[in-house]
Design an enzyme around this catalytic site. Structure first.
Site, short mmCIF file in Angstrom:
data_model
loop_
_atom_site.label_atom_id
_atom_site.label_comp_id
_atom_site.label_asym_id
_atom_site.label_seq_id
_atom_site.Cartn_x
_atom_site.Cartn_y
_atom_site.Cartn_z
CB SER A 1 -1.17 0.08 1.06
OG SER A 1 -1.88 -0.78 1.12
NE ARG B 1 -2.56 4.76 0.64
CZ ARG B 1 -3.03 3.54 0.29
NH1 ARG B 1 -2.33 2.45 -0.34
NH2 ARG B 1 -4.26 3.60 0.66
N GLY C 1 -6.05 -3.34 -7.64
CA GLY C 1 -7.41 -2.45 -7.24
C GLY C 1 -6.71 -0.98 -6.83
NE ARG D 1 -11.01 -6.04 -6.66
CZ ARG D 1 -10.05 -5.70 -5.91
NH1 ARG D 1 -8.61 -6.04 -6.52
NH2 ARG D 1 -10.09 -5.31 -4.70
CG ASP E 1 -5.58 -6.77 2.32
OD1 ASP E 1 -6.97 -6.92 1.74
OD2 ASP E 1 -4.94 -5.94 1.88
NE ARG F 1 -2.69 -10.31 0.85
CZ ARG F 1 -2.81 -9.02 0.42
NH1 ARG F 1 -3.87 -8.59 -0.04
NH2 ARG F 1 -1.77 -8.02 0.68
#
Ligand code: S3P
Length: 441
Positions: free
Chosen positions: A25, A29, A97, A125, A321, A398
């Protein structure tokens, strides 16, 4: 090259330390924000996985140069208006995503039409969760029945918005926050609690942001437009990648593990809170704050006295997650575990609540599923002997990694397909398992 692994033996006891790769994440960013900064940013310990490489390739398509220098990535930004787009471009977000939704936020002022596409999983999605609020800024956005491909053309006349984010999605919140820094005036977001990396990095970059924290939601105010300077950032290890090793250690006899330098931001450590409520006794050592993010070494040891949990719903978002591996612990714990209101789990890279239910039943665990709620009847004596084949039809990284942890701790003969899915988030996964002694063919 074969795209499956065979696991025929449980992992033997271990006592080691590891480092996992950089947080996904935060990596995405950093790449996107560096593309908007003025000057050359240096990003250390950037996760080198497909999702993050796709973020780098995306900004490159928008005219931003980057290169790897020694142990950091240098990204050369020209400010909020610094994209150099010669013709209409297509950006491929692959499986991510986060990349697809966040980049739409920074394209809010794009002078040309940009088309966003993704892989099979991402194309299934929902994108209306971001295209609806972004359209109210004044951008022109067209989707394919709420799905990819999404086409966006920005506007010169953006207006700030008031956005009520009800899903608890950090991707939606962050997408709107990125659009807000390009928009004149005050954007106000009321956001259901979710990971707050974007808020923390905005503060680190001195982007004026006001956050008022309430019990179940946060109010965020951003006064745009805000140009900001290039920055240096050292990305800590990923708690989501660590989670597989936490569970591996908990479920292996006589083992201990220290995972060094992991991001332990409260909005991400739901797994630790949940496992500790199940009696795990996981410890955080050597705590510090880096660039506004909490970082620590995580210590875990095996535990034969795990108990079931009635999981407080307020932990859902900070563990979102990690539920696949948390369910493995519930399968081995004494008693019946209950998890409620996990609708968002079915909106991930694959419908994970559905997949977890089938998986647990396949290994003989009783599971009751009622809509978005799941009850798992734990069996502390679980010791598998049969053959299992995991197809992983939806190529979910995952699901692959969770299956490997099940195979290494529950026993049995396993063939787990789609090994290459680990490249999405954690290319080092198998090498690290082998470092701990796992035999994987
Ligand atoms: C992410 C937010 C979460 C999470 C995803 C990464 C992010 O998704 O599941 O893996 O980096 O903002 P949602 O925002 O859809 O909950």
């Amino acid at each position: 090259m074969k795209n499956h692994v065979l696991i025929k033996k449980k992992i033997k006891p271990f006592n080691k330390y590891i480092r996992v790769s950089g947080d996904k994440s935060i990596s995405i960013r950093c790449v996107l924000l560096a593309s908007q900064a003025i000057g050359k940013s240096k990003i250390y310990n950037l996760l080198e996985s497909e999702d993050v490489i796709n973020a780098l390739l995306s900004i490159k398509k928008l005219g931003i140069r980057y290169k790897k220098v020694k142990n950091y990535y240098e990204i050369d930004g020209y400010g909020l208006d610094g994209f150099n787009i010669k013709k209409n471009v297509t950006i491929n977000a692959g499986n991510s995503g986060t990349l697809a939704r966040l980049i739409l936020g920074i394209l809010i002022n794009s002078k040309k039409e940009i088309k966003i596409i993704g892989d099979k999983s991402l194309s299934k999605r929902d994108f209306s969760r971001v295209t609806n609020p972004l359209a109210t800024f004044g951008a022109k956005i067209v989707s394919n029945k709420k799905k990819l491909p999404v086409r966006i053309k920005g506007s010169e006349f953006l207006r700030p918005i008031i956005f009520n984010e009800k899903l608890g999605s950090a991707q939606c919140k962050s997408s709107v926050m990125l659009a807000a820094i390009k928009t004149p005036g005050k954007t106000i977001i009321k956001a259901k609690k979710s990971r707050n990396h974007t808020e923390l990095i905005f503060k680190y970059l001195n982007i004026p942001i006001k956050v008022s924290r309430k019990k179940n939601y946060d109010f965020i105010e951003i006064d745009g437009p805000v140009n900001f300077r290039a920055f240096d950032y050292k990305i800590p290890g990923d708690i989501s990648s660590s989670s597989f090793f936490l569970v591996l250690t908990l479920l292996t006899n006589k083992s201990k593990l220290l995972i060094k330098n992991v991001n332990v931001n409260k909005s991400r450590t739901g797994i630790i809170e949940i496992l500790n409520k199940m009696n795990a006794k996981i410890l955080l050592k050597n705590k510090k704050t880096h660039n506004g993010e909490d970082v620590a070494d995580i210590f875990v040891k095996s535990n034969n006295n795990l108990v079931s949990i009635n999981c407080p719903e307020k932990l859902n978002s900070s563990a979102i997650d990690e539920f696949l591996v948390i369910f493995l612990v519930a399968a081995k714990a004494k008693g019946v575990s209950i998890f409620k209101n996990l609708s968002e789990l079915n909106n991930k890279e694959s419908p994970r609540l559905e997949i977890a239910t089938k998986f647990l039943r396949k290994i003989g665990i009783k599971v009751l599923r009622n809509g978005d709620n799941i009850k798992i009847y734990g069996n502390p004596n679980l010791n598998l002997k049969s053959n299992y084949v995991i197809k992983n039809f939806r190529e979910d990284h995952r699901v692959f990694m969770m299956s490997c942890i099940a195979a290494l701790t529950f026993g049995g003969n396993w063939k787990i397909e789609d090994k290459k899915s680990i490249n999405t988030s954690f290319p080092m996964f198998i090498k690290l398992l082998e470092k701990l002694g796992a035999e994987i063919n």
